[in-house]
Design a protein around this motif. Structure first.
Motif, PDB file in Angstrom:
ATOM      1  N   LEU A 103      -1.766  -1.251  -7.345  1.00 54.27           N
ATOM      2  CA  LEU A 103      -2.570  -1.987  -6.191  1.00 54.27           C
ATOM      3  C   LEU A 103      -1.139  -2.178  -5.194  1.00 54.27           C
ATOM      4  O   LEU A 103      -0.263  -2.648  -5.582  1.00 54.27           O
ATOM      5  N   ARG A 104      -1.520  -1.780  -4.235  1.00 53.23           N
ATOM      6  CA  ARG A 104      -0.187  -1.847  -3.027  1.00 53.23           C
ATOM      7  C   ARG A 104      -0.571  -2.537  -1.792  1.00 53.23           C
ATOM      8  O   ARG A 104      -1.696  -2.183  -1.098  1.00 53.23           O
ATOM      9  N   ILE A 105       0.194  -3.209  -1.312  1.00 51.27           N
ATOM     10  CA  ILE A 105       0.061  -3.930   0.130  1.00 51.27           C
ATOM     11  C   ILE A 105       1.035  -3.562   0.920  1.00 51.27           C
ATOM     12  O   ILE A 105       2.216  -3.319   0.835  1.00 51.27           O
ATOM     13  N   ARG A 106       0.392  -3.240   2.177  1.00 49.94           N
ATOM     14  CA  ARG A 106       1.217  -2.700   3.233  1.00 49.94           C
ATOM     15  C   ARG A 106       1.158  -3.780   4.378  1.00 49.94           C
ATOM     16  O   ARG A 106      -0.158  -4.091   4.855  1.00 49.94           O
ATOM     17  N   ASP A 107       2.209  -4.226   4.722  1.00 48.98           N
ATOM     18  CA  ASP A 107       2.075  -5.668   5.847  1.00 48.98           C
ATOM     19  C   ASP A 107       3.132  -5.552   6.800  1.00 48.98           C
ATOM     20  O   ASP A 107       4.216  -5.518   6.400  1.00 48.98           O
ATOM     21  N   GLY A 108       2.853  -4.777   7.922  1.00 50.62           N
ATOM     22  CA  GLY A 108       3.619  -4.372   8.973  1.00 50.62           C
ATOM     23  C   GLY A 108       4.686  -5.613   9.372  1.00 50.62           C
ATOM     24  O   GLY A 108       5.527  -5.161  10.181  1.00 50.62           O
ATOM     25  N   LEU A 109       4.151  -6.633   9.102  1.00 46.37           N
ATOM     26  CA  LEU A 109       5.090  -7.873   9.646  1.00 46.37           C
ATOM     27  C   LEU A 109       6.259  -8.010   8.906  1.00 46.37           C
ATOM     28  O   LEU A 109       7.118  -8.829   9.170  1.00 46.37           O
ATOM     29  N   PHE A 110       6.204  -7.431   7.684  1.00 42.07           N
ATOM     30  CA  PHE A 110       7.533  -7.652   6.746  1.00 42.07           C
ATOM     31  C   PHE A 110       7.921  -6.265   6.095  1.00 42.07           C
ATOM     32  O   PHE A 110       9.030  -6.094   5.570  1.00 42.07           O
ATOM     33  N   ASP A 111       7.096  -5.192   6.425  1.00 35.66           N
ATOM     34  CA  ASP A 111       8.007  -3.866   5.729  1.00 35.66           C
ATOM     35  C   ASP A 111       7.815  -2.799   7.004  1.00 35.66           C
ATOM     36  O   ASP A 111       7.464  -3.062   8.161  1.00 35.66           O
ATOM     37  N   ALA A 112       8.408  -1.670   6.753  1.00 31.14           N
ATOM     38  CA  ALA A 112       8.525  -0.763   7.698  1.00 31.14           C
ATOM     39  C   ALA A 112       7.234   0.233   7.688  1.00 31.14           C
ATOM     40  O   ALA A 112       7.465   1.327   8.463  1.00 31.14           O
ATOM     41  N   THR A 113       6.033  -0.054   7.269  1.00 27.75           N
ATOM     42  CA  THR A 113       4.997   1.107   7.102  1.00 27.75           C
ATOM     43  C   THR A 113       4.291   0.608   8.483  1.00 27.75           C
ATOM     44  O   THR A 113       3.831   1.683   8.849  1.00 27.75           O
ATOM     45  N   GLY A 114       4.208  -0.210   9.209  1.00 23.73           N
ATOM     46  CA  GLY A 114       3.748  -0.234  10.556  1.00 23.73           C
ATOM     47  C   GLY A 114       2.108  -0.491  10.297  1.00 23.73           C
ATOM     48  O   GLY A 114       1.252  -0.315  11.261  1.00 23.73           O
ATOM     49  N   GLU A 115       1.536  -0.786   9.069  1.00 26.17           N
ATOM     50  CA  GLU A 115       0.377  -0.640   8.762  1.00 26.17           C
ATOM     51  C   GLU A 115      -0.096  -2.180   8.291  1.00 26.17           C
ATOM     52  O   GLU A 115       0.940  -3.201   7.784  1.00 26.17           O
ATOM     53  N   THR A 116      -1.353  -2.554   8.005  1.00 25.77           N
ATOM     54  CA  THR A 116      -1.825  -3.864   7.401  1.00 25.77           C
ATOM     55  C   THR A 116      -2.918  -3.210   6.804  1.00 25.77           C
ATOM     56  O   THR A 116      -4.005  -3.064   7.082  1.00 25.77           O
ATOM     57  N   ALA A 117      -2.809  -2.968   5.501  1.00 27.80           N
ATOM     58  CA  ALA A 117      -3.687  -2.642   4.412  1.00 27.80           C
ATOM     59  C   ALA A 117      -3.456  -3.021   2.965  1.00 27.80           C
ATOM     60  O   ALA A 117      -2.298  -3.116   2.636  1.00 27.80           O
ATOM     61  N   VAL A 118      -4.444  -2.568   2.145  1.00 28.87           N
ATOM     62  CA  VAL A 118      -4.411  -2.748   1.178  1.00 28.87           C
ATOM     63  C   VAL A 118      -5.099  -1.701   0.095  1.00 28.87           C
ATOM     64  O   VAL A 118      -6.109  -1.203   0.734  1.00 28.87           O
ATOM     65  N   ALA A 119      -4.657  -1.111  -1.038  1.00 31.01           N
ATOM     66  CA  ALA A 119      -5.181   0.126  -1.471  1.00 31.01           C
ATOM     67  C   ALA A 119      -4.900   0.134  -2.925  1.00 31.01           C
ATOM     68  O   ALA A 119      -3.872  -0.272  -3.597  1.00 31.01           O
ATOM     69  N   VAL A 120      -5.631   1.029  -3.935  1.00 25.19           N
ATOM     70  CA  VAL A 120      -5.470   1.420  -4.721  1.00 25.19           C
ATOM     71  C   VAL A 120      -5.041   2.666  -4.889  1.00 25.19           C
ATOM     72  O   VAL A 120      -5.690   3.643  -4.100  1.00 25.19           O
ATOM     73  N   GLU A 121      -3.438   3.048  -5.436  1.00 27.23           N
ATOM     74  CA  GLU A 121      -2.654   4.252  -5.025  1.00 27.23           C
ATOM     75  C   GLU A 121      -2.427   4.938  -6.531  1.00 27.23           C
ATOM     76  O   GLU A 121      -2.098   4.080  -7.285  1.00 27.23           O
ATOM     77  N   LEU A 122      -1.742   6.188  -6.059  1.00 27.50           N
ATOM     78  CA  LEU A 122      -1.217   6.941  -7.300  1.00 27.50           C
ATOM     79  C   LEU A 122       0.328   6.696  -6.692  1.00 27.50           C
ATOM     80  O   LEU A 122       0.534   7.332  -5.623  1.00 27.50           O
ATOM     81  N   VAL A 123       1.318   6.463  -7.520  1.00 26.70           N
ATOM     82  CA  VAL A 123       2.559   6.806  -7.353  1.00 26.70           C
ATOM     83  C   VAL A 123       3.026   7.927  -8.275  1.00 26.70           C
ATOM     84  O   VAL A 123       2.959   7.717  -9.519  1.00 26.70           O
ATOM     85  N   GLU A 124       3.498   9.057  -7.775  1.00 31.99           N
ATOM     86  CA  GLU A 124       3.928  10.193  -8.599  1.00 31.99           C
ATOM     87  C   GLU A 124       5.363   9.984  -8.978  1.00 31.99           C
ATOM     88  O   GLU A 124       6.194   9.734  -8.428  1.00 31.99           O
ATOM     89  N   GLY A 125       5.340  10.352 -10.236  1.00 30.32           N
ATOM     90  CA  GLY A 125       6.711  10.377 -10.968  1.00 30.32           C
ATOM     91  C   GLY A 125       7.256  11.530 -10.836  1.00 30.32           C
ATOM     92  O   GLY A 125       7.030  12.627 -10.222  1.00 30.32           O
TER      93      GLY A 125
END
Length: 333
Positions: A103-125
């Protein structure tokens, strides 16, 4: 919107709505520091369960969780209201790898993503001869890991989901609540008196010793020193009983006030009541006890009615008038 987070910047398309606020788990959860919260899945049913949905597809079910950002960000309550399906990339030609579902949060107020979103994602190893789980991006909560064999693809039969999925859900609870067992139980407590469940064993965090200790609740201990009554020909001079967790031990001291009793050569005495125990302190079934006057000894029977009766004594001996007899026994109430 099927993955919802509270406390993200309001506004379209993924800002917080009133429905988000109602569905997301709000309140004070288990702390990890002064301003940080133990993130994790909210127990109840089978939250955020992963199952194979195709040769190279995995589905994550509904559920709720808390995702901790930086100290400045705080924790984000998240709710997945509709199952999410993810497609796993084909396996490396030479080496296996381990991917993680997060579960990943993207919050442009605090990170460099520039997005405001939440999603279930795959992180590839990374494909390696001995692969390890990938490092996670900020504001992420690992839910599951997937071992992707070398050469895996839809054309080669895909992934064996039964063996490939590794549960990485850890759990959290409201402040003061007991943290359910989940993956990764080797964590330190946040405050003295915190509780967790580990395989059905309740553990308490001892801040002084800095370790989890098995919790053993204080046992009810009751004592009584009055209430025993004497039978005819005897007087009660002392009585003390104690019970711990349903097991009673007692001592009663009686004095023979009647005439001397001579004991037959065989040592058996016709059951002779010497005292009665108070109600609530009587055994669940007839039990045996021991008696002694300092010169001789014998056996007693304690009945469910509380009667204490002499049954044996030193063969050929006697129970002298005026001599104290001390009787003791231990039994289940």
């Amino acid at each position: 919107m099927t993955v919802r987070a509270a406390w993200l910047l309001a506004g379209p398309p993924d800002g917080q709505t009133r429905t988000d606020t109602r569905l997301a788990p709000l309140g004070t959860f288990v702390p990890e520091g002064e301003l940080t919260t133990r993130d994790g899945v909210i127990a109840g049913g089978a939250p955020l369960m992963a199952t194979g949905a195709g040769a190279m597809q995995v589905q994550v079910g509904i559920g709720r969780a808390l995702v901790q950002g930086t100290n400045a960000q705080g924790a984000y309550p998240v709710a997945v209201t509709v199952p999410e399906t993810l497609t796993v990339g084909d396996g490396n030609a030479q080496y296996p790898r381990i991917d993680s579902i997060v579960l990943r949060i993207r919050d442009g107020l605090f990170d460099a993503t520039g997005e405001t979103a939440v999603a279930v994602e795959l992180v590839e190893g990374k494909p390696e001869a001995s692969p390890t789980e990938p490092l996670l991006p900020p504001s992420s909560l690992r839910l599951w890991s997937i071992t992707v064999p070398a050469g895996a693809s839809a054309g080669t039969g895909g992934i064996n989901w039964q063996s490939a999925l590794a549960d990485r859900r850890r759990y959290t609870a409201s402040y003061g609540g007991i943290i359910p067992r989940g993956w990764g139980t080797s964590f330190t407590g946040a405050y003295d008196g915190q509780f967790r469940d580990v395989g059905g064993v309740l553990e308490r965090w001892d801040a002084t010793a800095a370790k989890w200790t098995t919790y053993r609740p204080p046992r009810d201990v009751e004592t009584i020193s009055t209430g025993a009554t004497a039978a005819s020909g005897y007087g009660v001079t002392a009585f003390a009983a104690r019970r711990v967790g349903g097991v009673c031990s007692f001592t009663v001291e009686v004095t023979r006030t009647g005439t001397k009793i001579d004991v037959p050569a065989g040592g058996n005495i016709t059951d002779q009541n010497v005292a009665a125990l108070p109600a609530g302190w009587r055994p669940a079934y007839d039990v045996e006890g021991a008696a002694s006057d300092g010169y001789g000894d014998g056996g007693v029977r304690i009945s469910t009615a509380g009667n204490v009766a002499l049954r044996t004594w030193v063969p050929g001996g006697s129970i002298q008038s005026g001599r104290n007899i001390r009787i003791s026994a231990c039994y289940v109430l």
